[in-house]
Design a protein around this motif. Structure first.
Motif, PDB file in Angstrom:
ATOM      1  N   LEU A  33       0.849  -1.190   0.000  1.00 26.18           N
ATOM      2  CA  LEU A  33       0.000   0.000   0.000  1.00 26.18           C
ATOM      3  C   LEU A  33       0.887   1.244   0.000  1.00 26.18           C
ATOM      4  N   ASP A  34       0.478   2.267  -0.720  1.00 24.79           N
ATOM      5  CA  ASP A  34       1.236   3.515  -0.766  1.00 24.79           C
ATOM      6  C   ASP A  34       0.994   4.399   0.455  1.00 24.79           C
ATOM      7  N   ASP A  35      -0.055   4.131   1.190  1.00 17.33           N
ATOM      8  CA  ASP A  35      -0.445   4.930   2.353  1.00 17.33           C
ATOM      9  C   ASP A  35       0.265   4.392   3.603  1.00 17.33           C
ATOM     10  N   ASP A  36       1.375   5.028   3.987  1.00 17.33           N
ATOM     11  CA  ASP A  36       2.168   4.558   5.127  1.00 17.33           C
ATOM     12  C   ASP A  36       1.368   4.539   6.425  1.00 17.33           C
ATOM     13  N   ALA A  37       0.495   5.519   6.609  1.00 13.48           N
ATOM     14  CA  ALA A  37      -0.325   5.555   7.823  1.00 13.48           C
ATOM     15  C   ALA A  37      -1.279   4.362   7.863  1.00 13.48           C
ATOM     16  N   ALA A  38      -1.855   4.023   6.727  1.00 13.22           N
ATOM     17  CA  ALA A  38      -2.762   2.869   6.676  1.00 13.22           C
ATOM     18  C   ALA A  38      -2.000   1.572   6.937  1.00 13.22           C
ATOM     19  N   VAL A  39      -0.810   1.450   6.356  1.00 13.32           N
ATOM     20  CA  VAL A  39       0.010   0.256   6.595  1.00 13.32           C
ATOM     21  C   VAL A  39       0.299   0.119   8.087  1.00 13.32           C
ATOM     22  N   ALA A  40       0.671   1.215   8.725  1.00 10.02           N
ATOM     23  CA  ALA A  40       0.945   1.189  10.164  1.00 10.02           C
ATOM     24  C   ALA A  40      -0.298   0.774  10.950  1.00 10.02           C
ATOM     25  N   THR A  41      -1.449   1.286  10.555  1.00 10.82           N
ATOM     26  CA  THR A  41      -2.700   0.929  11.229  1.00 10.82           C
ATOM     27  C   THR A  41      -3.009  -0.551  11.057  1.00 10.82           C
ATOM     28  N   LEU A  42      -2.867  -1.057   9.846  1.00 11.25           N
ATOM     29  CA  LEU A  42      -3.153  -2.469   9.593  1.00 11.25           C
ATOM     30  C   LEU A  42      -2.196  -3.367  10.375  1.00 11.25           C
ATOM     31  N   ARG A  43      -0.941  -3.003  10.417  1.00 12.75           N
ATOM     32  CA  ARG A  43       0.031  -3.814  11.167  1.00 12.75           C
ATOM     33  C   ARG A  43      -0.242  -3.741  12.673  1.00 12.75           C
ATOM     34  N   GLU A  44      -0.701  -2.590  13.141  1.00 11.04           N
ATOM     35  CA  GLU A  44      -1.061  -2.461  14.557  1.00 11.04           C
ATOM     36  C   GLU A  44      -2.249  -3.367  14.886  1.00 11.04           C
ATOM     37  N   ILE A  45      -3.202  -3.453  13.985  1.00  7.35           N
ATOM     38  CA  ILE A  45      -4.354  -4.341  14.187  1.00  7.35           C
ATOM     39  C   ILE A  45      -3.874  -5.769  14.384  1.00  7.35           C
ATOM     40  N   ILE A  46      -2.902  -6.178  13.583  1.00  6.53           N
ATOM     41  CA  ILE A  46      -2.362  -7.532  13.693  1.00  6.53           C
ATOM     42  C   ILE A  46      -1.538  -7.678  14.970  1.00  6.53           C
ATOM     43  N   ASP A  47      -0.590  -6.774  15.175  1.00  5.18           N
ATOM     44  CA  ASP A  47       0.333  -6.889  16.310  1.00  5.18           C
ATOM     45  C   ASP A  47      -0.380  -6.847  17.656  1.00  5.18           C
ATOM     46  N   ASP A  48      -1.436  -6.054  17.748  1.00  5.31           N
ATOM     47  CA  ASP A  48      -2.149  -5.911  19.018  1.00  5.31           C
ATOM     48  C   ASP A  48      -3.378  -6.813  19.127  1.00  5.31           C
ATOM     49  N   ASN A  49      -3.550  -7.715  18.147  1.00  5.57           N
ATOM     50  CA  ASN A  49      -4.690  -8.643  18.157  1.00  5.57           C
ATOM     51  C   ASN A  49      -6.020  -7.919  18.345  1.00  5.57           C
ATOM     52  N   LEU A  50      -6.207  -6.847  17.605  1.00  5.69           N
ATOM     53  CA  LEU A  50      -7.426  -6.066  17.765  1.00  5.69           C
ATOM     54  C   LEU A  50      -8.649  -6.747  17.162  1.00  5.69           C
TER      55      LEU A  50
END
Length: 104
Positions: A31-48
């Motif tokens: 994804l070109d949207d770095d903020a979105a990538v960070a959000t998606l990875r946070e969802i995974i890392d934090d088991n949201l």
């Protein structure tokens, strides 16, 4: 644990946690949207366990929906191990997500 992708406020897809995480990780890649990538990875890392596509910018949401419709099932066919228990059911669940994205 399970996870849910809200394609639209009234269209939700839920799956086992591992499949949800696989799908979110696949969508985060390239994804070109770095903020979105960070959000998606946070969802995974934090088991949201929750991804609301309406929380993404309009351009990123459109890109993610396009990828769900056109790429996710084929990628699962290529990447999910043939010996994975219930593999066909997992791919079918991703097809259901793709169908939801077609109407979003």
């Amino acid at each position: 644990m399970s996870g849910t992708i809200a394609v639209a406020p009234d269209k939700r897809w839920s799956a086992a946690g591992w499949l949800f995480e696989w799908a979110v990780e696949a969508l985060a890649e390239d994804l070109d949207d770095d903020a979105a990538v960070a959000t998606l990875r946070e969802i995974i890392d934090d088991n949201l366990g929750w991804l609301g596509l309406d929380d993404l910018s309009p351009a990123t949401r459109a890109e993610v929906l396009r990828r769900i419709r056109t790429e996710l099932v084929d990628r699962a066919d290529r990447e999910l191990p043939p010996a994975l228990p219930n593999r066909s059911e997992a791919v079918d669940l991703l097809r259901d997500l793709s169908r939801l994205a077609e109407t979003a």
